[in-house]
Design a protein around this motif. Structure first.
Motif, PDB file in Angstrom:
ATOM      1  N   SER A 108       0.840  -1.192   0.000  1.00 31.49           N
ATOM      2  CA  SER A 108       0.000   0.000   0.000  1.00 31.49           C
ATOM      3  C   SER A 108       0.880   1.249   0.000  1.00 31.49           C
ATOM      4  O   SER A 108       2.090   1.178   0.276  1.00 31.49           O
ATOM      5  CB  SER A 108      -0.895   0.010   1.239  1.00 31.49           C
ATOM      6  OG  SER A 108      -0.103   0.181   2.404  1.00 31.49           O
ATOM      7  N   GLY A 138      -2.554  -9.376   2.166  1.00 31.55           N
ATOM      8  CA  GLY A 138      -3.561  -8.690   1.366  1.00 31.55           C
ATOM      9  C   GLY A 138      -4.913  -9.360   1.404  1.00 31.55           C
ATOM     10  O   GLY A 138      -5.893  -8.811   0.908  1.00 31.55           O
ATOM     11  N   TYR A 197     -12.514  -3.637  -1.493  1.00 33.17           N
ATOM     12  CA  TYR A 197     -11.369  -4.275  -2.139  1.00 33.17           C
ATOM     13  C   TYR A 197     -11.072  -3.571  -3.466  1.00 33.17           C
ATOM     14  O   TYR A 197     -11.497  -4.018  -4.536  1.00 33.17           O
ATOM     15  CB  TYR A 197     -11.657  -5.755  -2.402  1.00 33.17           C
ATOM     16  CG  TYR A 197     -12.159  -6.520  -1.205  1.00 33.17           C
ATOM     17  CD1 TYR A 197     -11.448  -6.538  -0.006  1.00 33.17           C
ATOM     18  CD2 TYR A 197     -13.368  -7.219  -1.261  1.00 33.17           C
ATOM     19  CE1 TYR A 197     -11.918  -7.232   1.097  1.00 33.17           C
ATOM     20  CE2 TYR A 197     -13.840  -7.931  -0.168  1.00 33.17           C
ATOM     21  CZ  TYR A 197     -13.115  -7.928   1.010  1.00 33.17           C
ATOM     22  OH  TYR A 197     -13.588  -8.625   2.098  1.00 33.17           O
ATOM     23  N   ARG A 214      -5.323  -2.984  -4.664  1.00 32.61           N
ATOM     24  CA  ARG A 214      -5.094  -3.937  -3.570  1.00 32.61           C
ATOM     25  C   ARG A 214      -5.160  -5.369  -4.104  1.00 32.61           C
ATOM     26  O   ARG A 214      -4.334  -6.219  -3.763  1.00 32.61           O
ATOM     27  CB  ARG A 214      -6.132  -3.746  -2.461  1.00 32.61           C
ATOM     28  CG  ARG A 214      -6.072  -4.848  -1.391  1.00 32.61           C
ATOM     29  CD  ARG A 214      -7.092  -4.670  -0.299  1.00 32.61           C
ATOM     30  NE  ARG A 214      -7.167  -5.841   0.561  1.00 32.61           N
ATOM     31  CZ  ARG A 214      -7.948  -5.933   1.633  1.00 32.61           C
ATOM     32  NH1 ARG A 214      -8.731  -4.926   1.978  1.00 32.61           N
ATOM     33  NH2 ARG A 214      -7.956  -7.036   2.366  1.00 32.61           N
ATOM     34  N   ARG A 228      -2.065  -6.215  -6.212  1.00 31.99           N
ATOM     35  CA  ARG A 228      -0.915  -6.534  -5.360  1.00 31.99           C
ATOM     36  C   ARG A 228      -1.051  -7.936  -4.765  1.00 31.99           C
ATOM     37  O   ARG A 228      -0.072  -8.668  -4.644  1.00 31.99           O
ATOM     38  CB  ARG A 228      -0.769  -5.496  -4.248  1.00 31.99           C
ATOM     39  CG  ARG A 228      -0.258  -4.143  -4.710  1.00 31.99           C
ATOM     40  CD  ARG A 228       0.142  -3.266  -3.535  1.00 31.99           C
ATOM     41  NE  ARG A 228      -0.985  -2.927  -2.684  1.00 31.99           N
ATOM     42  CZ  ARG A 228      -1.726  -1.829  -2.822  1.00 31.99           C
ATOM     43  NH1 ARG A 228      -1.453  -0.980  -3.806  1.00 31.99           N
ATOM     44  NH2 ARG A 228      -2.716  -1.576  -1.994  1.00 31.99           N
TER      45      ARG A 228
END
Length: 444
Positions: free
Chosen positions: A78, A276, A309, A313, A316
């Protein structure tokens, strides 16, 4: 002499980046500049368009003195963790100033937002509002507007929070406050083309375009506006065009089969341990992987995307899964911070900085807890050639961090079209780029 640090991705290096370097030196003189750069994967969870060695060479030829790789465990995170990893690495490398761009030139406002964003009363209220389904940007901006809106009546706090470079600027300031309070922030107002703007703009008579617009043009199948190539130094543009002609530009979508192969055998419980994943996402992911309508990386991510979500994100998460980065491992890495300097390219000023860093690490006792400079991976990962051997000793935390960088390079190669894979240089054989200067003048 002051040493200035910059956290960047140079994906690819363009005129806006060169302007930032020129502006730093216009304000501070001919200072050395160290950049902490993402390696093979970027903060958005995408394969970098070109390998890290190439991008590092572009940057040093464009004015960076020393290019250090930001370890993957911080690059693939992040905005908050990305900024923290970069600031900690640059502070350890001797930077006394951090330069960064932002869409606003109001540094006091950004500093105020950064301070409040770490306030426990704000973070407590934020968590409760996020549970109602509100987006992060909406929830935090409302809280900040309530706290400081009257102090900055001309500013729209939500717009400030939503702007990508402002977000990173705020996180750099938070990281400075927490990890390196002696660092001085140097705000450079972003001018020309915006982060998401696809049209070519102009700055000081030069064409400028955001990195995302340049990547989109290069990765498009059809013709594109040739002016966008003028938004980069000509050697960079020429090399990228040659890579495109050879079908040798990375494409994250090509990693979809590898992602399926990694995730399909996992149970929901195993998925929940990946970094995550959480808040029930493991169950949604397990089901999406078995949805017959999911036949590409974009469709997999799109099936999961929501306010809770967001796309980046999830992007990643997919790369973290390929690298087997767990939540438990991330906690240990965050506690330690970056554990080494890995130079990718440098000029004469950078060479002298590296010499100082090496001497500090080799100093008897190493009272300053200096970090090692890694130029030969095998010196720090002796079991590299026998990876998987049963008798091998457990890796240290430094070795775990470095091994993930090695694995990221291998996984990145899968994002290249088959035609472009012939020229891949193994991570252990890649050569540092040294840009010689016409004058050998000491700076330290």
């Amino acid at each position: 002499m002051s040493i200035v640090g910059i956290v960047a991705e140079y994906n690819p290096f363009h005129n806006g980046h060169r302007y930032q370097l020129q502006e730093v030196r216009r304000r501070l003189g001919d200072v050395p500049i160290i950049t902490a750069m993402s390696g093979d994967f970027t903060q958005r969870g995408e394969a970098a368009i070109a390998d890290k060695w190439t991008r590092a060479r572009w940057a040093v030829d464009g004015g960076v003195s020393l290019l250090l790789e930001l370890p993957t465990v911080f690059a693939l995170r992040s905005a908050q963790s990305f900024a923290a990893g970069g600031v900690r690495l640059l502070a350890a490398a001797g930077a006394d100033t951090i330069a960064f761009g932002a869409e606003t030139d109001n540094l006091p406002l950004l500093q105020n937002i950064a301070a409040l964003s770490s306030d426990e009363t704000i973070t407590g209220l934020l968590k409760s509002r996020l549970k109602t389904g509100r987006s992060y940007a909406s929830a935090i901006s409302q809280l900040l507007q309530e706290k400081i809106g009257s102090s900055y009546p001309a500013e729209n706090i939500e717009e400030v929070i939503k702007s990508p470079n402002n977000i990173l600027a705020i996180q750099y300031l938070r990281a400075i406050n927490k990890y390196a309070p002696k660092l001085q922030p140097l705000l450079i107002h972003r001018e020309g083309a915006g982060y998401h703007q696809e049209e070519v703009g102009h700055l000081n008579s030069e064409a400028v375009a955001g990195a995302s617009a340049i990547r989109k043009a290069l990765q498009s199948a059809g013709a594109f506006d040739p002016e966008i190539m003028q938004a980069m130094p000509s050697p960079v543009a020429d090399e990228l065009l040659r890579l495109k002609e050879r079908d040798a530009l990375a494409d994250t979508a090509l990693l979809f089969p590898a992602i399926l192969g990694r995730l399909l055998p996992m149970t929901a419980g195993e998925l929940s341990r990946l970094h995550g994943v959480g808040e029930g996402l493991e169950n949604l992911l397990w089901a999406a992987l078995r949805d017959t309508g999911v036949n590409s990386l974009s469709s997999l991510i799109g099936s999961l995307k929501s306010k809770r979500y967001p796309y980046t994100r999830l992007s990643r998460l997919m790369i973290a899964a390929l690298l087997n980065i767990t939540e438990e491992a991330v906690s240990r890495f965050d506690e330690s911070g970056p554990l080494y300097f890995r130079p990718l390219a440098f000029d004469e000023k950078g060479r002298q900085i590296l010499a100082v860093l090496r001497d500090k690490y080799r100093d008897e006792g190493n009272n300053e807890n200096a970090l090692p400079v890694i130029t030969s991976v095998k010196d720090f990962l002796p079991r590299l050639a026998q990876r998987g051997a049963a008798e091998a000793k457990p890796l240290t935390l430094l070795q775990e961090m470095l091994a993930l960088d090695m694995l990221a390079a291998e996984i990145w190669s899968l994002s290249l079209p088959a035609a472009g894979r012939s020229n891949i240089v193994p991570e252990t054989k890649a050569k540092l780029h040294y840009r010689q200067s016409p004058f050998n003048k000491s700076i330290l």
